[in-house]
Structure formats: structure tokens, C-alpha cells
Write an enzyme that holds these catalytic residues in place. Structure first.
Site, PDB file in Angstrom:
ATOM      1  N   THR A 116      -3.719   5.539   3.683  1.00  0.00           N
ATOM      2  CA  THR A 116      -2.436   6.088   3.229  1.00  0.00           C
ATOM      3  C   THR A 116      -2.546   6.827   1.889  1.00  0.00           C
ATOM      4  O   THR A 116      -1.773   7.743   1.635  1.00  0.00           O
ATOM      5  CB  THR A 116      -1.395   4.950   3.139  1.00  0.00           C
TER       6      THR A 116
ATOM      7  N   LYS B  81       0.834  -1.219   0.000  1.00  0.00           N
ATOM      8  CA  LYS B  81       0.000   0.000   0.000  1.00  0.00           C
ATOM      9  C   LYS B  81       0.859   1.256   0.000  1.00  0.00           C
ATOM     10  O   LYS B  81       0.435   2.310  -0.490  1.00  0.00           O
ATOM     11  CB  LYS B  81      -1.001  -0.022   1.158  1.00  0.00           C
TER      12      LYS B  81
END
Ligand code: NDP
Ligand code: 13P
Length: 319
Positions: free
Chosen positions: A241, A184
């Protein structure tokens, strides 16, 4: 119940604060500045503004932390091996919980793989999922994944580390949990770059979604379970994120997209991880176009517009 934390960065400090606040006796090891931190009762350099509860003690002696009932490893991924090698004697009798998110350059191992490589016979666990250090330290609600291949140990660690504000879900899929947290960060750099270059929120949504497909392809090739990637450690952390300037990876991407120089010394796990994962993807025959584009941007081999053109010009196919 005692918890030792190796690594007094933002995350190690935040975990120390929340665990001490909920009654654990916490020993936080800092390789530098331990005495000053213990005196100030605050980590002014890495997590300013969050005072230490009484139960948190900072030490410059790593063995004080490795002697605790539960040991957390909270250093950046590319420093994990060095830490394990330096503290091997104290760590051999523990089941350490690695809190880092990344893939090691050179070996392409994740945190659990590095732990067993350096300390054969030791059972590692992983703590990962969507949580900014400052949110944890502020006592805001968070939910994370505790992954361990040994179910009984996983259950025990879950109980030892959950707090009233940090809810822990258990998983036995260590590979899936650590890959979600590592991959990620790469997609967050791509999203930051797209936003920094003014490509818009629709482009970011496309990158997040196709990035998630890329994460799944790689994770499946490495034996992870699809359901793990759909959970906190994958989708959950991707969502956080890729959409928040609280993320260092996203901010790094923003700077890249704006053509600014990144002068901050902040940890940006996605940069080395992108390189390691691109190599691994090539070796496994897994298509990772967004990761490859991030590496090309990092190396200065491609401009952002060209990277986007490259992604848009890929053959049309089914979703
Ligand atoms: N910050 C966050 O919000 C979150 C971070 N994480 C993960 O936690 C990991 C650590 O990140 P974070 O705490 O934010 O990073 P920071 O950059 O804030 O701190 C890293 C810390 O690791 C220490 N360190 C580095 N190498 C070694 C070593 N060889 N031996 C001992 N200590 C070492 C550094 O010491 P020194 O100060 O002396 O350089 C520093 O204290 C990363 O993998 C990150 O992805 C996970 C969830 C949230
Ligand atoms: O992992 C994190 C949030 O879950 C922290 O992200 P950054 O390392 O990008 O700041």
C-alpha cells in the site's frame, strides 16, 4: 460450496469473481444496481473490465447471501455496523468473515469487535493482507491472512475460501491481523503525502519503517502478537500500500502532498482510521507521531513541511 458476499464494491466483487471461477456458487448482494450488474455480468461502477463467471449471481436480496454456507462482509469499515444491524436476523446463524480494513470512529473497535458488539455470540473471522481487487479478479497470485479465534472454524474457513490463485494463511491472532490491515492505511497516506510533496523515496522508506514501529507499538498495547504484524496482514500490506499508486490511500496521500483537492468518491479507509487510532493511542499512552501528523494534515492544522519538521525534530533516540 456456497459463498454469500454482502457489499458489491471493488473487493467484494473481486472475491466473488475468483471464488466463482474456482467452482463456488457465489451470491453477491448489492444494495443498489443489482439487476443492472447481473444483466451486464460486470461491475461497471466499482470494478470495470472483469466479467463475471457463470457461478456468480448478483442479488438485491441480502437474505440470499446470508443463507450461504460462508458469508463475507465486504463494505467499508465505517459502514459495517449499519450493515450488521440491518441484516442481523440473517447473520446471527453465520460466522461472518469481515474483509474490511479499519477502526470504527467513536468506539475504536476493529471489524471483529464490531461484529461481536452487534451480534453477541457470533464468532467473527477476518480476511486481510496485501491484495488489490483488480489483481484478485485478474487471477494474479495473492497471499492473504484468514484470522479466526476458533482454530477449527479458522481451518474450515481457510479451506472454504482458498482458491488456486488466492493462497490463505491461517492465524488465531484476530487483533493483530485486523490492526495490521487498519494501521497500514494510515502510514500509506503519510507515504503518499511525502512522495506527493517531493520529499523523496528515502523519506518514504523512513516513514514506512518508523510507521511499522508505530503499528507494532499500538498492536502490542492491544494484545496482538509481534509475529502477526511481521506477516502478510501487517508488513506485507504495508509494503504494497505504501509503494503503489494502485492504492487509494496512497493516491489520497499523493493528492494531499501535492496540495490537490481530493474529489474522488473512492473509499479511503486510512482517513477515519487515523482519527480513531490517534484517540486510542492518546488514551493508551502509545506514541503515534506519524498517525498524529496525518490527522493534523487531514484537519488542515499543519502543512506537510511542518509535519516533516515535527517528525525530524523529535528527540534523538535508539532505534
Ligand atoms: N479494493 C481493494 O483493493 C481492497 C479493499 N479491501 C477492503 O474492503 C473494504 C471494502 O472496500 P472496497 O470494496 O474496495 O470499497 P468500494 O468503495 O469499492 O465499495 C464499497 C461498497 O460497499 C457498499 N456499501 C457501503 N455501505 C453499505 C451498507 N451500509 N450496506 C450495504 N452496502 C454498503 C457500497 O455500496 P454503494 O455502491 O451502493 O455505495 C459499495 O458497493 C474496505 O475496508 C477495504 O479496505 C481490502 C482489500 C483490497
Ligand atoms: O488494502 C488494500 C491492498 O491490500 C487496498 O488498498 P487501498 O484501500 O488503499 O486501495
Amino acid at each position: 460450496m456456497s459463498v454469500g458476499i454482502l457489499g458489491a464494491g471493488a473487493f467484494g466483487t473481486a472475491l466473488g469473481i475468483v471464488l466463482a471461477r474456482s467452482g463456488r456458487e457465489v451470491v453477491l448482494w448489492a444494495r443498489e444496481g443489482a439487476e443492472a450488474m447481473q444483466g451486464a455480468r460486470e461491475n461497471i461502477r466499482r470494478l470495470p473490465g472483469y466479467g463475471f463467471p457463470d457461478g456468480l449471481r448478483v442479488t438485491d436480496q441480502a437474505r440470499d447471501a446470508t443463507a450461504a454456507e460462508t458469508v463475507l462482509l465486504a463494505v467499508p469499515m465505517q459502514s459495517l455496523r449499519e450493515l450488521l444491524e440491518a441484516e442481523a436476523a440473517g447473520l446471527r446463524a453465520t460466522s461472518p468473515v469481515a474483509c474490511c480494513k479499519g477502526v470504527e470512529l467513536g468506539t475504536t473497535l476493529g471489524p471483529a469487535g464490531v461484529v461481536t458488539d452487534v451480534l453477541p455470540g457470533v464468532t467473527p473471522a477476518i480476511l486481510t493482507g496485501p491484495s488489490f481487487a483488480r489483481d484478485i479478479a485478474a487471477g494474479l497470485p495473492t497471499a492473504l491472512t484468514l484470522a479466526c479465534g476458533d482454530p477449527a472454524l479458522g481451518r474450515s474457513l481457510q479451506a472454504r475460501l482458498a482458491t488456486p490463485t488466492v493462497r490463505l494463511y491461517r492465524s488465531e491472532d484476530v487483533t493483530g491481523a485486523e490492526l495490521g490491515g487498519a494501521l497500514k492505511n494510515v502510514i500509506a497516506i503519510a507515504c503518499g503525502a511525502a512522495m506527493g510533496a517531493g520529499l523523496g523515496e528515502s523519506a518514504r522508506a523512513a516513514l514506512m519503517t518508523r510507521g511499522f514501529a508505530e503499528m507494532n507499538r499500538m498492536a502490542l498495547a492491544l494484545g496482538a502478537e509481534v509475529t502477526t504484524l511481521a506477516g502478510l496482514s501487517g508488513f506485507g500490506d504495508l509494503a504494497l500500500t505504501c509503494t503503489s499508486e494502485g492504492s487509494r490511500n496512497y493516491r489520497f496521500g499523493l493528492a494531499l502532498g501535492r496540495g490537490e483537492t481530493w474529489s474522488s468518491g473512492d473509499t479511503v479507509e486510512g482517513a477515519p482510521t487515523a482519527r480513531a487510532v490517534a484517540d486510542r493511542g492518546r488514551a493508551l499512552g502509545v506514541e503515534m507521531p506519524i498517525t498524529s501528523a496525518v490527522v493534523a494534515l487531514l484537519d488542515g492544522r499543519m502543512k506537510l513541511g511542518d509535519a516533516m519538521d515535527m517528525l525530524l525534530a523529535r528527540p534523538l533516540r535508539e532505534e
